[in-house]
Design a protein around this motif. Structure first.
Motif, PDB file in Angstrom:
ATOM      1  N   ASP A 221       0.836  -1.207   0.000  1.00 50.17           N
ATOM      2  CA  ASP A 221       0.000   0.000   0.000  1.00 50.17           C
ATOM      3  C   ASP A 221       0.870   1.257   0.000  1.00 50.17           C
ATOM      4  OD1 ASP A 221      -2.257  -1.543   0.012  1.00 50.17           O
ATOM      5  OD2 ASP A 221      -2.625  -1.346   2.178  1.00 50.17           O
ATOM      6  N   ALA A 222       1.924   1.243   0.812  1.00 49.22           N
ATOM      7  CA  ALA A 222       2.820   2.399   0.883  1.00 49.22           C
ATOM      8  C   ALA A 222       3.529   2.627  -0.450  1.00 49.22           C
ATOM      9  CB  ALA A 222       3.840   2.209   2.004  1.00 49.22           C
ATOM     10  N   THR A 223       3.962   1.545  -1.060  1.00 53.59           N
ATOM     11  CA  THR A 223       4.624   1.650  -2.362  1.00 53.59           C
ATOM     12  C   THR A 223       3.668   2.189  -3.416  1.00 53.59           C
ATOM     13  OG1 THR A 223       6.111  -0.184  -1.845  1.00 53.59           O
ATOM     14  CG2 THR A 223       5.833   0.380  -4.170  1.00 53.59           C
ATOM     15  N   GLY A 224       2.426   1.688  -3.382  1.00 51.05           N
ATOM     16  CA  GLY A 224       1.423   2.162  -4.333  1.00 51.05           C
ATOM     17  C   GLY A 224       1.115   3.637  -4.152  1.00 51.05           C
ATOM     18  N   ALA A 225       1.065   4.082  -2.894  1.00 46.47           N
ATOM     19  CA  ALA A 225       0.791   5.493  -2.613  1.00 46.47           C
ATOM     20  C   ALA A 225       1.922   6.369  -3.130  1.00 46.47           C
ATOM     21  CB  ALA A 225       0.596   5.694  -1.121  1.00 46.47           C
ATOM     22  N   LEU A 226       3.163   5.946  -2.917  1.00 42.40           N
ATOM     23  CA  LEU A 226       4.307   6.716  -3.392  1.00 42.40           C
ATOM     24  C   LEU A 226       4.338   6.773  -4.918  1.00 42.40           C
ATOM     25  CD1 LEU A 226       7.110   5.505  -0.937  1.00 42.40           C
ATOM     26  CD2 LEU A 226       5.999   7.745  -0.995  1.00 42.40           C
ATOM     27  N   GLN A 227       4.002   5.674  -5.541  1.00 37.89           N
ATOM     28  CA  GLN A 227       3.968   5.648  -7.001  1.00 37.89           C
ATOM     29  C   GLN A 227       2.884   6.577  -7.542  1.00 37.89           C
ATOM     30  OE1 GLN A 227       3.486   1.429  -7.724  1.00 37.89           O
ATOM     31  NE2 GLN A 227       5.709   1.079  -7.815  1.00 37.89           N
ATOM     32  N   ALA A 228       1.740   6.604  -6.860  1.00 39.11           N
ATOM     33  CA  ALA A 228       0.654   7.491  -7.277  1.00 39.11           C
ATOM     34  C   ALA A 228       1.074   8.955  -7.139  1.00 39.11           C
ATOM     35  CB  ALA A 228      -0.595   7.217  -6.444  1.00 39.11           C
ATOM     36  N   ILE A 229       1.737   9.274  -6.026  1.00 36.47           N
ATOM     37  CA  ILE A 229       2.208  10.647  -5.816  1.00 36.47           C
ATOM     38  C   ILE A 229       3.214  11.025  -6.900  1.00 36.47           C
ATOM     39  CG2 ILE A 229       3.593  12.118  -4.292  1.00 36.47           C
ATOM     40  CD1 ILE A 229       2.285  10.643  -1.930  1.00 36.47           C
ATOM     41  N   ASP A 230       4.144  10.129  -7.181  1.00 37.39           N
ATOM     42  CA  ASP A 230       5.143  10.408  -8.218  1.00 37.39           C
ATOM     43  C   ASP A 230       4.484  10.629  -9.575  1.00 37.39           C
ATOM     44  OD1 ASP A 230       7.203  10.219  -6.418  1.00 37.39           O
ATOM     45  OD2 ASP A 230       7.721   8.142  -6.919  1.00 37.39           O
ATOM     46  N   ALA A 231       3.457   9.835  -9.872  1.00 33.90           N
ATOM     47  CA  ALA A 231       2.763   9.973 -11.147  1.00 33.90           C
ATOM     48  C   ALA A 231       2.049  11.322 -11.239  1.00 33.90           C
ATOM     49  CB  ALA A 231       1.764   8.832 -11.328  1.00 33.90           C
TER      50      ALA A 231
ATOM     51  N   ASP B 256      -6.758   4.103  -6.648  1.00 37.65           N
ATOM     52  CA  ASP B 256      -7.601   3.597  -5.569  1.00 37.65           C
ATOM     53  C   ASP B 256      -6.820   3.649  -4.256  1.00 37.65           C
ATOM     54  OD1 ASP B 256      -9.566   2.438  -4.075  1.00 37.65           O
ATOM     55  OD2 ASP B 256      -9.156   0.383  -4.748  1.00 37.65           O
ATOM     56  N   LEU B 257      -6.920   4.789  -3.584  1.00 38.12           N
ATOM     57  CA  LEU B 257      -6.193   4.997  -2.336  1.00 38.12           C
ATOM     58  C   LEU B 257      -7.157   5.517  -1.274  1.00 38.12           C
ATOM     59  CD1 LEU B 257      -2.998   6.714  -3.797  1.00 38.12           C
ATOM     60  CD2 LEU B 257      -3.150   4.399  -2.877  1.00 38.12           C
ATOM     61  N   PRO B 258      -6.834   5.311   0.007  1.00 38.53           N
ATOM     62  CA  PRO B 258      -7.756   5.728   1.070  1.00 38.53           C
ATOM     63  C   PRO B 258      -7.878   7.242   1.235  1.00 38.53           C
ATOM     64  CG  PRO B 258      -5.718   4.853   2.008  1.00 38.53           C
ATOM     65  CD  PRO B 258      -5.689   4.545   0.548  1.00 38.53           C
TER      66      PRO B 258
END
Length: 206
Positions: free
Chosen positions: A7-17, A65-67
């Motif tokens: 989840d943390a990795t996905g959130a960081l990737q979303a922020i970077d995108a 899809d993030l909280p």
């Protein structure tokens, strides 16, 4: 990798995108806005641009899809962007808190910079269109600011000159220092009076 780590990795990737997309948007908008010769207070231009990017990253981030709520994520992404540009984390947090505070009107609606960014697309001139709405608005004009800002080195020069001349003609150090301070304060007071007068003139005109 645990679920939390994923989840943390996905959130960081979303922020970077989001940040990458925002940088691309800004690169496509700045050449258009820079040809318009806007004359705004630097802080107003910077704040409007940052809120515009928040609006864009809000919409861009809706695909993930993030909280976190997409609007809040827009501010988180801007904080990451500011840190990436060299601002320290503490300053970035304060900046984001302030921008979040001013991002809504007194009735709770998103301000124009946010909504313009939310609708923005690469190269559509929306940043320039946002700035166009503030042409002639006295409160954000850069001209009075420049007048006040340019008076500061003049005040410093007059203060030093007054201090030195007073010493030469036999004044004490305390008297000379007082004369220098009075000259500096008087210069800034005149500049401030001119600044306020120009603001009044602009308000009357527009």
């Amino acid at each position: 990798m645990t679920a939390t780590e994923r989840d943390a990795t996905g959130a960081l990737q979303a922020i970077d995108a989001c940040v990458t997309a925002a940088r691309q948007l800004l690169a496509s908008q700045l050449p258009i806005s820079e040809t318009r010769n806007y004359d705004f207070l630097p802080i107003f231009k910077e704040m409007s641009t940052q809120l515009y990017l928040v609006g864009f990253m809000w919409r861009f981030g809706e695909q993930f899809d993030l909280p976190t709520a997409p609007r809040d994520r827009g501010f988180i992404c801007l904080m990451s962007m500011l840190v990436g540009d060299g601002m320290n984390a503490k300053q970035a947090q304060k900046r984001i808190a302030y921008l979040n505070e001013v991002s809504r009107t007194s009735t709770g609606q998103d301000i124009l910079a946010i909504t313009a960014g939310y609708r923005a697309n690469n190269g559509d001139g929306s940043l320039a269109a946002l700035f166009d709405t503030f042409r002639g608005v006295a409160q954000v004009s850069g001209a009075p600011f420049r007048l006040l800002n340019r008076s500061k080195p003049i005040a410093a020069i007059l203060a030093v000159a007054g201090f030195v001349i007073s010493l030469i003609v036999g004044r004490t150090w305390a008297e000379s220092l007082g004369i220098g301070v009075v000259l500096a304060v008087a210069t800034l007071a005149i500049a401030l009076a001119c600044y306020r007068q120009e603001l009044k003139a602009k308000k009357w005109k527009h």
